[in-house]
Design a protein around this motif. Structure first.
Motif, PDB file in Angstrom:
ATOM      1  N   LEU B  92       0.810  -1.231   0.102  1.00  0.00           N
ATOM      2  CA  LEU B  92       0.094  -0.067   0.038  1.00  0.00           C
ATOM      3  C   LEU B  92       0.866   1.258  -0.021  1.00  0.00           C
ATOM      4  O   LEU B  92       0.244   2.519  -0.088  1.00  0.00           O
ATOM      5  CB  LEU B  92      -0.835   0.258   1.223  1.00  0.00           C
ATOM      6  CG  LEU B  92      -1.951  -1.437   1.279  1.00  0.00           C
ATOM      7  CD1 LEU B  92      -2.840  -1.122   2.406  1.00  0.00           C
ATOM      8  CD2 LEU B  92      -2.772  -1.134  -0.135  1.00  0.00           C
ATOM      9  N   ASN B  93       2.110   1.008  -0.249  1.00  0.00           N
ATOM     10  CA  ASN B  93       3.118   2.250  -0.285  1.00  0.00           C
ATOM     11  C   ASN B  93       3.285   2.708  -1.894  1.00  0.00           C
ATOM     12  O   ASN B  93       4.264   3.409  -2.254  1.00  0.00           O
ATOM     13  CB  ASN B  93       4.247   1.858   0.238  1.00  0.00           C
ATOM     14  CG  ASN B  93       5.155   3.222   0.555  1.00  0.00           C
ATOM     15  OD1 ASN B  93       4.692   4.189   0.968  1.00  0.00           O
ATOM     16  ND2 ASN B  93       6.510   3.098   0.476  1.00  0.00           N
ATOM     17  N   GLN B  94       2.430   2.054  -2.449  1.00  0.00           N
ATOM     18  CA  GLN B  94       2.560   2.272  -4.050  1.00  0.00           C
ATOM     19  C   GLN B  94       1.854   3.260  -4.489  1.00  0.00           C
ATOM     20  O   GLN B  94       0.663   3.713  -3.964  1.00  0.00           O
ATOM     21  CB  GLN B  94       2.139   0.979  -4.944  1.00  0.00           C
ATOM     22  CG  GLN B  94       2.606  -0.308  -4.466  1.00  0.00           C
ATOM     23  CD  GLN B  94       3.972  -0.342  -4.508  1.00  0.00           C
ATOM     24  OE1 GLN B  94       4.897   0.025  -5.395  1.00  0.00           O
ATOM     25  NE2 GLN B  94       4.749  -0.756  -3.666  1.00  0.00           N
ATOM     26  N   ARG B 103      -6.084   1.721   2.633  1.00  0.00           N
ATOM     27  CA  ARG B 103      -5.489   1.855   3.815  1.00  0.00           C
ATOM     28  C   ARG B 103      -6.525   1.924   4.828  1.00  0.00           C
ATOM     29  O   ARG B 103      -6.499   1.415   6.028  1.00  0.00           O
ATOM     30  CB  ARG B 103      -4.507   2.990   3.792  1.00  0.00           C
ATOM     31  CG  ARG B 103      -3.241   2.832   3.145  1.00  0.00           C
ATOM     32  CD  ARG B 103      -2.608   4.025   2.847  1.00  0.00           C
ATOM     33  NE  ARG B 103      -1.420   4.063   2.270  1.00  0.00           N
ATOM     34  CZ  ARG B 103      -0.716   5.330   1.772  1.00  0.00           C
ATOM     35  NH1 ARG B 103      -0.823   6.179   2.335  1.00  0.00           N
ATOM     36  NH2 ARG B 103       0.417   5.013   0.843  1.00  0.00           N
ATOM     37  N   GLY B 104      -7.699   2.696   4.579  1.00  0.00           N
ATOM     38  CA  GLY B 104      -8.493   2.881   5.426  1.00  0.00           C
ATOM     39  C   GLY B 104      -9.255   1.629   5.927  1.00  0.00           C
ATOM     40  O   GLY B 104      -9.899   1.233   6.909  1.00  0.00           O
ATOM     41  N   ALA B 105      -9.776   0.703   5.152  1.00  0.00           N
ATOM     42  CA  ALA B 105     -10.296  -0.646   5.036  1.00  0.00           C
ATOM     43  C   ALA B 105      -9.330  -1.537   5.944  1.00  0.00           C
ATOM     44  O   ALA B 105      -9.924  -1.986   6.845  1.00  0.00           O
ATOM     45  CB  ALA B 105     -10.280  -1.298   3.664  1.00  0.00           C
ATOM     46  N   TRP B 163      -5.885  -9.862  12.247  1.00  0.00           N
ATOM     47  CA  TRP B 163      -6.873  -9.238  11.465  1.00  0.00           C
ATOM     48  C   TRP B 163      -7.314  -7.894  11.979  1.00  0.00           C
ATOM     49  O   TRP B 163      -7.284  -6.857  11.462  1.00  0.00           O
ATOM     50  CB  TRP B 163      -8.036 -10.097  11.240  1.00  0.00           C
ATOM     51  CG  TRP B 163      -8.997  -9.261  10.524  1.00  0.00           C
ATOM     52  CD1 TRP B 163      -9.083  -8.724   9.030  1.00  0.00           C
ATOM     53  CD2 TRP B 163     -10.569  -9.057  11.006  1.00  0.00           C
ATOM     54  NE1 TRP B 163     -10.289  -8.046   8.596  1.00  0.00           N
ATOM     55  CE2 TRP B 163     -11.193  -8.438   9.825  1.00  0.00           C
ATOM     56  CE3 TRP B 163     -11.080  -9.385  11.949  1.00  0.00           C
ATOM     57  CZ2 TRP B 163     -12.578  -7.971   9.968  1.00  0.00           C
ATOM     58  CZ3 TRP B 163     -12.663  -9.020  12.129  1.00  0.00           C
ATOM     59  CH2 TRP B 163     -13.116  -8.151  11.134  1.00  0.00           C
ATOM     60  N   LYS B 164      -7.402  -7.909  13.254  1.00  0.00           N
ATOM     61  CA  LYS B 164      -7.762  -6.829  14.037  1.00  0.00           C
ATOM     62  C   LYS B 164      -6.832  -5.634  14.274  1.00  0.00           C
ATOM     63  O   LYS B 164      -6.840  -4.502  14.090  1.00  0.00           O
ATOM     64  CB  LYS B 164      -8.592  -7.014  15.336  1.00  0.00           C
ATOM     65  CG  LYS B 164      -8.788  -5.831  16.131  1.00  0.00           C
ATOM     66  CD  LYS B 164      -9.477  -6.023  17.328  1.00  0.00           C
ATOM     67  CE  LYS B 164      -9.953  -4.868  18.067  1.00  0.00           C
ATOM     68  NZ  LYS B 164      -9.912  -3.540  17.738  1.00  0.00           N
ATOM     69  N   GLY B 165      -5.476  -6.086  14.345  1.00  0.00           N
ATOM     70  CA  GLY B 165      -4.532  -5.329  14.831  1.00  0.00           C
ATOM     71  C   GLY B 165      -3.465  -4.944  13.792  1.00  0.00           C
ATOM     72  O   GLY B 165      -2.733  -4.077  13.702  1.00  0.00           O
ATOM     73  N   VAL B 166      -3.537  -5.596  12.587  1.00  0.00           N
ATOM     74  CA  VAL B 166      -2.360  -5.586  11.504  1.00  0.00           C
ATOM     75  C   VAL B 166      -2.518  -4.295  10.957  1.00  0.00           C
ATOM     76  O   VAL B 166      -1.520  -3.523  10.601  1.00  0.00           O
ATOM     77  CB  VAL B 166      -2.566  -6.468  10.530  1.00  0.00           C
ATOM     78  CG1 VAL B 166      -3.756  -6.222   9.558  1.00  0.00           C
ATOM     79  CG2 VAL B 166      -1.242  -6.616   9.835  1.00  0.00           C
ATOM     80  N   GLY B 167      -3.862  -3.489  10.824  1.00  0.00           N
ATOM     81  CA  GLY B 167      -3.812  -2.398  10.282  1.00  0.00           C
ATOM     82  C   GLY B 167      -2.981  -0.976  11.097  1.00  0.00           C
ATOM     83  O   GLY B 167      -2.364  -0.149  10.428  1.00  0.00           O
TER      84      GLY B 167
END
Lengths: 432, 290
Positions: B92-94, B103-105, B163-167
């Motif tokens: 997501l750095n592209q 990124r929000g998702a 899944w919860k924390g990776v963001g």
């Protein structure tokens, strides 16, 4: 002599900032705080508040301050309040927890106060006395819960089966359950089951089964007695129902389908063992259901047990507050308030006159034949109560659930249950 | 040299923080240390019992079992979250469309409560109705009990926790990635380095400081995990997901044994401190601050 400690001091300081001391009224009125657990704004909360208003009208010298909260929150707060000597003067206690607080010297013995009432007029007093080694009365009955057999009348009719009777044994139940179990979508697995045998609420599951098969949880001396052949037989009957005959959802399926309390109201199971309060949840499912006595085990026992929710009085309350609190208990136990409480359908009334009245026996909605609750209550045993009830029953439930999930053999599970539960009991030393 | 007046002013300005530190951190920690040497049921006064609580801990199988469960949870969660967060951050750095949306998702689960997450997880891992078993069925694999299986409950909890924390960890890595000078990538390309070489020799060392931070935070998070298991399994089935903090909570607030719970808290504190010190010592070998 123990010194007052930093933690207790912190709690005291915090509590001191939040409230005033015991009421010392100049107008001759006595103020008491009354605590109870109920869903805010629900029928129990509404009825209780109305009864408190009626009580104050009838007793103008007593002022009642209410402290209510949902069940878990109520008990979390209560423990902090007790640490800070700011607990209510009188509170509604889950019957299973009366001895937990009595054993820690937080409750007043009501023996003397209770002399103003005739004990024979109420259900449950003997069971509360039985739970105390010295026969003291640390609570006065507020409402009774006892388990009976719930059955779905429509499902019985559709299967062409006669409804359960008082003569039923667990063999009869198994035979009926086989006929009631169905695979409705043809995937080779049942979707509708005859009987819900496992529940996390073990007083509606393995506990009465162990007793019906002739076993017991505690012996008369208060020692854990669950590692016995009758207990093995009871659990093996449940294993057979879940894993061999497949007439009961197994432990995983019970949880996967939403938990034990949703299966009967939603018509996924045709029968369950349930306490009186399950009438409320069953009614939400819009099903036609009846109640029958618990089935008999091989020796003819039914394993009836009862939980007597009780009013308790804080041992730290001054005499005027304790006497005013007792007035409230007397009032609540009277025919009028008991009839009002019966109408919310939450518990069997402890006032025998009200229990024998149409208000309880013929309320005009299912189930008919509510006399079975009274019959069960008349012979029910207590829940093996003691000051470490939560801990020792947790120590029992863990290995027994493992056995019912077929993770460990029944023999080994009951040995572990016996040892761990007894260790929890032995570890306790009375405080105060 | 500061004058007395300056010192007084400095103390005055620092006093809100100092009061907070003393009253809400230092004092409770000291009180907890004291309680760990007592038998305290929260109702009666604490009674001094010396080392009894710590001695009991040594022989308490359920405590060691909870510690083992926590260890397995950490071993699954920490590496999975760290690697996945880095991979997502790189992806997501592209400079592509809808990046803020993506990124929000990935960040939405971070700000969702565990109760909501538990409902979503049930739609995936319910043994009867969950989508995970539907997918397994496409490949002819038998349905699994997931959160109801003693063997699978911790891996399933770890997957949900990732899944919860990776963001959140992804955002930390994104910030680190954007701080890596672009010239390094250009120099590597001039020298013929491919995408893997650039990732391995520029990105990974470039974000190593953040990787260290993520590892420390994730380890502490797992050792302190409570809410997730309390909401999703309550330690079940049969204690298979009873993590140490849940066990401590039960002892203190359900079984009236606050002194014993305080001893567990101190042992847990020692373990967290030990892990953090080991990670601090190890980071000198692989973290590049430049």
């Amino acid at each position: 002599m123990r010194a007052r400690t930093p933690a207790a001091l912190i709690a005291l300081l915090a509590m001191a900032a939040c409230g005033s001391g015991p009421a010392a009224e100049s107008d001759g009125r006595t103020t008491i705080t009354l605590g109870y657990y109920a869903e805010a704004g629900g029928p129990a909360d509404g009825t209780m508040r109305k009864l408190v208003a009626d009580f104050m009208k009838a007793n103008p010298t007593v002022n009642v301050k209410i402290e209510s909260a949902a069940y878990d929150e109520f008990y979390t707060r209560l423990r902090t309040q007790l640490a800070g000597r700011k607990a209510p003067d009188v509170w509604l206690s889950d019957g299973a927890l009366v001895q937990e607080y009595a054993g820690r010297k937080s409750l007043r013995d009501l023996n003397d106060l209770a002399k103003s009432l005739n004990a024979d007029d109420y259900y449950g007093i003997d069971l509360i006395r039985k739970s105390d080694p010295q026969g003291r009365l640390f609570g006065f009955p507020q409402g009774a819960q006892t388990a009976v057999l719930f059955y779905n009348r429509t499902m019985f009719k559709q299967a062409g089966l006669a409804e359960p009777t008082g003569e039923w044994t667990y063999d009869d139940l198994m035979a009926a359950a086989k006929k009631l179990t169905k695979d409705t979508n043809g995937d080779g697995k049942p979707d509708v089951y005859g009987f819900r045998s496992y529940s996390k609420s073990f007083t509606e599951s393995w506990w009465p089964l162990v007793k019906a098969f002739g076993g017991d949880i505690l012996d008369d001396g208060g020692k854990v007695a669950v590692d016995s052949q009758p207990a093995r037989d009871g659990l093996n009957w449940m294993l057979k129902a879940m894993h061999e005959e497949k007439v009961s959802p197994d432990v995983v399926t019970t949880d996967a389908l939403g938990g034990s309390q949703t299966l009967f109201p939603s018509g996924v199971v045709a029968m369950q063992l349930g306490i009186y309060a399950r009438i409320q949840t069953a009614a939400q499912g819009d099903i036609d259901f009846g109640v029958a006595p618990m089935p008999k085990g091989p020796g003819g026992k039914r394993g009836e047990i009862a939980n007597i929710n009780s009013w308790v009085i804080n041992s730290a309350s001054a005499d005027p507050q304790a006497k005013a609190a007792w007035k409230w208990i007397e009032f609540f136990s009277g025919e009028g308030p008991q009839t009002a409480w019966t109408q919310i359908g939450e518990a069997v009334p402890i006032n025998k006159k009200v229990a024998a009245s149409p208000a309880f026996l013929e309320p005009g909605k299912p189930p008919a034949g509510r006399q079975v609750f009274l019959d069960a209550l008349a012979v029910a045993d207590d829940l093996g109560l003691n000051p470490v009830w939560s801990e020792y029953t947790g120590a029992l439930a863990k290995p027994i659930t493992s056995a019912l999930s077929k993770e460990v053999p029944v023999d080994a599970a009951l040995k572990t249950a016996q040892a761990d539960a007894q260790a929890a009991i032995d570890r306790f030393t009375p405080g105060g | 040299m500061a004058s007395l007046r300056d010192r007084l002013w400095a103390t005055l300005f620092a006093s809100p923080y100092l009061a907070h530190l003393i009253l809400l951190t230092a004092w409770p920690v000291l009180a907890l240390a004291y309680l760990s040497f007592t038998d305290y049921d929260t109702v009666s006064d604490p009674e001094w019992v010396g080392l009894d609580n710590y001695t009991r801990l040594l022989g308490d199988e359920a405590f060691w079992s909870s510690l083992g469960n926590t260890g397995v949870f950490a071993l699954l969660y920490v590496p999975a979250q760290t690697v996945l967060a880095l991979v997502l951050a790189v992806a997501l750095n592209q400079k592509i469309r809808f990046i803020p949306l993506l990124r929000g998702a990935y960040f939405v689960p971070v700000v969702s409560s565990w109760v909501v997450i538990a409902y979503v997880a049930d739609s995936v891992f319910n043994p009867r109705t969950g989508s995970a078993n539907t997918v397994l069925g496409w490949f002819g694999i038998d349905p699994q009990a997931w959160l109801n299986s003693p063997a699978l409950v911790i891996p399933t909890l770890a997957a949900v926790a990732v899944w919860k924390g990776v963001g959140y960890m992804m955002v930390l890595f994104l910030a680190a990635l954007q701080a890596i000078p672009q010239e390094r990538y250009e120099a590597a390309m001039v020298d013929g380095g491919n995408a893997w070489h650039r990732f391995r020799h520029i990105t990974v060392p470039g974000v190593s400081g953040t990787t260290f931070l993520v590892l420390v935070l994730s380890t502490i998070t797992t050792l302190q995990a409570f809410e997730q298991v309390y909401v999703m399994t309550d330690g079940g089935p049969s204690g298979a997901s009873e993590l140490t903090v849940l066990y401590m909570y039960r002892q203190g607030f359900q079984f009236f044994q606050l002194g014993y719970a305080a001893a567990i808290a101190w042992v847990l504190f020692a373990i967290i401190l030990l892990f953090t010190l080991v990670q601090l010592w190890l980071q000198r070998r692989w973290v590049h601050y430049a």
